[in-house]
Design a protein around this motif. Structure first.
Motif, PDB file in Angstrom:
ATOM      1  N   ALA A  71      41.051 -40.714  44.044  1.00 16.95           N
ATOM      2  CA  ALA A  71      41.690 -39.595  44.767  1.00 16.95           C
ATOM      3  C   ALA A  71      42.282 -40.119  46.080  1.00 16.95           C
ATOM      4  O   ALA A  71      43.401 -39.739  46.472  1.00 16.95           O
ATOM      5  CB  ALA A  71      40.669 -38.496  45.038  1.00 16.95           C
ATOM      6  N   LEU A  72      41.564 -41.006  46.740  1.00 20.12           N
ATOM      7  CA  LEU A  72      42.082 -41.577  47.996  1.00 20.12           C
ATOM      8  C   LEU A  72      43.323 -42.433  47.742  1.00 20.12           C
ATOM      9  O   LEU A  72      44.254 -42.443  48.556  1.00 20.12           O
ATOM     10  CB  LEU A  72      40.990 -42.415  48.678  1.00 20.12           C
ATOM     11  N   VAL A  73      43.349 -43.131  46.616  1.00 16.12           N
ATOM     12  CA  VAL A  73      44.533 -43.942  46.286  1.00 16.12           C
ATOM     13  C   VAL A  73      45.751 -43.035  46.113  1.00 16.12           C
ATOM     14  O   VAL A  73      46.850 -43.336  46.607  1.00 16.12           O
ATOM     15  CB  VAL A  73      44.269 -44.792  45.014  1.00 16.12           C
ATOM     16  N   ARG A  74      45.544 -41.898  45.469  1.00 14.74           N
ATOM     17  CA  ARG A  74      46.670 -40.949  45.310  1.00 14.74           C
ATOM     18  C   ARG A  74      47.110 -40.422  46.675  1.00 14.74           C
ATOM     19  O   ARG A  74      48.299 -40.293  46.961  1.00 14.74           O
ATOM     20  CB  ARG A  74      46.266 -39.786  44.415  1.00 14.74           C
ATOM     21  N   LEU A  75      46.132 -40.130  47.519  1.00 10.79           N
ATOM     22  CA  LEU A  75      46.465 -39.620  48.854  1.00 10.79           C
ATOM     23  C   LEU A  75      47.242 -40.663  49.647  1.00 10.79           C
ATOM     24  O   LEU A  75      48.189 -40.350  50.383  1.00 10.79           O
ATOM     25  CB  LEU A  75      45.159 -39.257  49.586  1.00 10.79           C
ATOM     26  N   ARG A  76      46.843 -41.913  49.487  1.00 12.93           N
ATOM     27  CA  ARG A  76      47.483 -43.025  50.197  1.00 12.93           C
ATOM     28  C   ARG A  76      48.973 -43.128  49.826  1.00 12.93           C
ATOM     29  O   ARG A  76      49.818 -43.447  50.665  1.00 12.93           O
ATOM     30  CB  ARG A  76      46.757 -44.321  49.829  1.00 12.93           C
ATOM     31  N   ASP A  77      49.282 -42.807  48.562  1.00 13.15           N
ATOM     32  CA  ASP A  77      50.690 -42.836  48.130  1.00 13.15           C
ATOM     33  C   ASP A  77      51.501 -41.761  48.850  1.00 13.15           C
ATOM     34  O   ASP A  77      52.701 -41.914  49.061  1.00 13.15           O
ATOM     35  CB  ASP A  77      50.794 -42.583  46.616  1.00 13.15           C
ATOM     36  N   GLU A  78      50.819 -40.669  49.194  1.00 11.67           N
ATOM     37  CA  GLU A  78      51.534 -39.527  49.781  1.00 11.67           C
ATOM     38  C   GLU A  78      51.477 -39.513  51.305  1.00 11.67           C
ATOM     39  O   GLU A  78      52.348 -38.951  51.960  1.00 11.67           O
ATOM     40  CB  GLU A  78      50.923 -38.217  49.257  1.00 11.67           C
ATOM     41  N   GLU A  79      50.423 -40.088  51.851  1.00  5.92           N
ATOM     42  CA  GLU A  79      50.188 -39.989  53.305  1.00  5.92           C
ATOM     43  C   GLU A  79      50.099 -41.379  53.916  1.00  5.92           C
ATOM     44  O   GLU A  79      49.073 -42.061  53.766  1.00  5.92           O
ATOM     45  CB  GLU A  79      48.867 -39.232  53.579  1.00  5.92           C
ATOM     46  N   PRO A  80      51.144 -41.811  54.627  1.00  9.49           N
ATOM     47  CA  PRO A  80      51.119 -43.150  55.207  1.00  9.49           C
ATOM     48  C   PRO A  80      49.949 -43.315  56.180  1.00  9.49           C
ATOM     49  O   PRO A  80      49.543 -42.344  56.829  1.00  9.49           O
ATOM     50  CB  PRO A  80      52.453 -43.255  55.957  1.00  9.49           C
ATOM     51  N   LEU A 114      31.181 -36.585  46.969  1.00  9.67           N
ATOM     52  CA  LEU A 114      32.396 -36.245  46.210  1.00  9.67           C
ATOM     53  C   LEU A 114      33.273 -35.256  46.969  1.00  9.67           C
ATOM     54  O   LEU A 114      33.471 -34.120  46.533  1.00  9.67           O
ATOM     55  CB  LEU A 114      31.991 -35.637  44.857  1.00  9.67           C
ATOM     56  N   PRO A 115      33.812 -35.661  48.115  1.00  9.58           N
ATOM     57  CA  PRO A 115      34.676 -34.728  48.853  1.00  9.58           C
ATOM     58  C   PRO A 115      35.933 -34.385  48.053  1.00  9.58           C
ATOM     59  O   PRO A 115      36.373 -35.172  47.205  1.00  9.58           O
ATOM     60  CB  PRO A 115      35.032 -35.530  50.116  1.00  9.58           C
ATOM     61  N   ASP A 116      36.507 -33.213  48.334  1.00  8.91           N
ATOM     62  CA  ASP A 116      37.718 -32.774  47.632  1.00  8.91           C
ATOM     63  C   ASP A 116      38.934 -33.364  48.362  1.00  8.91           C
ATOM     64  O   ASP A 116      39.651 -32.673  49.090  1.00  8.91           O
ATOM     65  CB  ASP A 116      37.750 -31.234  47.620  1.00  8.91           C
ATOM     66  N   VAL A 117      39.154 -34.649  48.120  1.00 12.20           N
ATOM     67  CA  VAL A 117      40.123 -35.437  48.888  1.00 12.20           C
ATOM     68  C   VAL A 117      41.545 -34.873  48.799  1.00 12.20           C
ATOM     69  O   VAL A 117      42.292 -34.859  49.776  1.00 12.20           O
ATOM     70  CB  VAL A 117      40.095 -36.898  48.388  1.00 12.20           C
TER      71      VAL A 117
END
Ligand SMILES: Cc1cc2nc3c(=O)[nH]c(=O)nc-3n(C[C@H](O)[C@H](O)[C@H](O)COP(=O)(O)OP(=O)(O)OC[C@H]3O[C@@H](n4cnc5c(N)ncnc54)[C@H](O)[C@@H]3O)c2cc1C
Length: 463
Positions: free
Chosen positions: A217-226, A186-189
């Motif tokens: 959490a990774l899906v949210r990151l993907r929206d922000e970080e190409p 459970l990393p703090d993505v």
């Protein structure tokens, strides 16, 4: 219980939610707990997943005896419908509980239990065994100290023992050398570990709620970080069990987790690989760059992935080494107390609900030694706090000689909402076909199946 040792403390191993609840019940019963915690602070395991929001609202997260202790200090109970994060569970509940005048002097942090035995006898000796105190070997600041105890309540959890990535319960070849690429379950993505995942390719393995939490959490990151890419590997054929009961789930947050993940996969944000068996992890020769993950997938097709990080949410197993010198009766498959195991065996009975159970089901041949909390579930992934609180209430009553209260077990758990649908049957069919793998990660309650000698589940989903 023998009376000759009654002047000794009841040692509780672990100051997590269930260990502290045990201490609260023991104090309420006039018994003397001594809580030994390996971490520097109480709730050490929960702190490690402090960024994760529980799906159980506060109503189910606070033990009744603990609340009674806290209320004497003017503590205000959190909103019963709100969902705390792990950090909030510690900050608003566990830390104040540990600071109460009744518990504070009875907790030793920084103290790891190495082993438990009976004083003066090894496991094989029967004559004169009963009535001996427990010997609890501890280490603190490098110094080994033996303590004596009237009884032992092991609430040390399973967080420290994640399952390996490889098949057959063994590490994948090279897993021991892949440490720098392994990000834990459970990393703090979106927080402290963000840099590690932003614009990179992550493989998430597992089919429990830990996997779902990390994936979303990774899906949210993907929206922000190409450039952020997400692959999800499961050992089973279908993710239906994790997608869960959606609106029908008694814990809406748990239902939402599954249904949101389903949408993310359908939208192509997550690449789902089914029936994956990881056989080898190969770090790059020069130590930098992606890790190569190899194995097999559907119909034995080869899997060959280059990834920057792996979040292995493949579940946990109990550390039984420390209990090696006591006589336990454990189920050979689930590694849970033998009479509890049929009620929670993930092969057969993977609803999140469990019949109420207490001291009688948790007792072992060495009287006065109990495994409770998430560790009592062994390798089964469906443990809920409310279950643990009822376990320790019953055990404290038994240790105090109140047999009637120990036997009167009551437990009301919200159902998952999936057990009466065809999801469970589909899952069971997969298992029968040898393709499903119910223990594929930390899952807290999905699916349905009946079997072994499980008793009927009063008021639960499996009727
Ligand atoms: C991400 C996540 C989310 C969860 N969400 C929910 C939820 O919403 N609802 C719910 O009901 N349940 C939930 N659970 C399941 C479960 O309730 C928690 O895992 C809970 O923390 C279990 O409590 P515990 O006291 O049994 O064990 P732990 O919280 O793991 O505590 C064990 C303690 O023992 C200590 N320890 C370990 N080994 C030793 C040793 N040898 N000597 C001394 N001390 C030792 C550890 O440091 C730790 O502090 C969740 C679990 C996880 C991982």
């Amino acid at each position: 219980m023998a009376t000759g040792t009654a002047h000794l403390p009841v040692v509780v191993i672990g100051a997590g939610p269930v260990g502290l609840a045990a201490a609260a019940h023991l104090v309420e019963r006039g018994l003397e707990p001594l809580v030994l915690e390996a971490g520097d602070e109480v709730g050490a395991a929960v702190r490690e997943w402090g960024h994760v929001r529980l799906f159980s609202p506060w109503e189910y997260d606070v033990d009744a005896a603990a609340a009674r202790l806290l209320e004497r200090t003017g503590w205000e109970a959190p909103d019963r419908d709100a969902l705390p994060t792990g950090a909030e569970l510690v900050g608003s509940y566990l830390a104040p509980l540990a600071a109460t005048p009744q518990l504070a002097p009875r907790i030793r942090t920084g103290t790891r239990v190495l082993a438990v035995s009976r004083d003066g006898v090894d496991k094989t000796r029967t004559v004169g065994r009963e009535g001996r105190p427990y010997l609890v070997r501890t280490v603190r600041d490098g110094r080994v100290v033996d303590l004596r105890a009237h009884a032992v309540v092991d609430a040390s959890g399973t967080w420290g023992r994640p399952n390996p990535l490889g098949a057959a319960g063994l590490p994948a070849i090279g897993e021991d050398r892949a440490g720098p690429w392994l990000a834990g379950p459970l990393p703090d993505v979106l927080g402290a570990d963000r840099k590690r995942f932003a614009g990179r390719h992550t493989l998430v393995v597992g089919m429990g709620h830990s996997a779902a939490t990390t994936l979303l959490a990774l899906v949210r990151l993907r929206d922000e970080e190409p450039g952020t890419a997400i692959t999800w590997a499961i050992r089973g054929r279908s993710p239906a069990r994790l997608y869960g009961g959606g609106d029908a789930d008694g814990l809406p947050a748990r239902g939402l987790l599954g249904s949101t993940l389903k949408e993310a996969v359908a939208a192509g944000a997550v690449t789902l690989l089914r029936e994956v068996t990881v056989t080898a992890l190969t770090p790059p020769a020069d130590g930098s760059g992606p890790l190569t993950v190899t194995g097999t997938g559907r119909d034995g097709a080869p899997v060959d992935l280059a990834v920057d990080a792996v979040a292995a949410a493949t579940g946990f197993r109990p550390d039984l080494d420390l209990l090696r010198e006591v006589r336990l009766e454990l189920d050979p498959a689930v590694e849970a107390p033998a009479r509890l195991a049929p009620l929670i065996d993930p092969n057969l009975h993977s609803c999140g609900t469990v019949p109420p159970h207490g001291e009688a089901l948790l007792a072992h041949p060495d009287e006065g030694c109990y495994v409770v909390g998430t560790k009592s579930y062994g390798r089964a992934p469906t443990f809920l706090l409310a279950t643990g609180y009822e376990q320790v209430r019953s055990i404290a009553a038994a240790l105090a000689g109140d047999t009637a209260a120990a036997q009167r077990v009551e437990l009301h758990l919200p159902s998952t909402g999936v057990c009466s649908t065809d999801l469970g049957d589909r899952e069971a069919a997969e298992v029968a076909a040898g393709t499903g793998r119910p223990t594929d990660g930390v899952g807290f309650a999905t699916g349905s199946a009946h079997g072994r000698s499980a008793e009927p589940v009063a008021g639960s989903c499996c009727g």
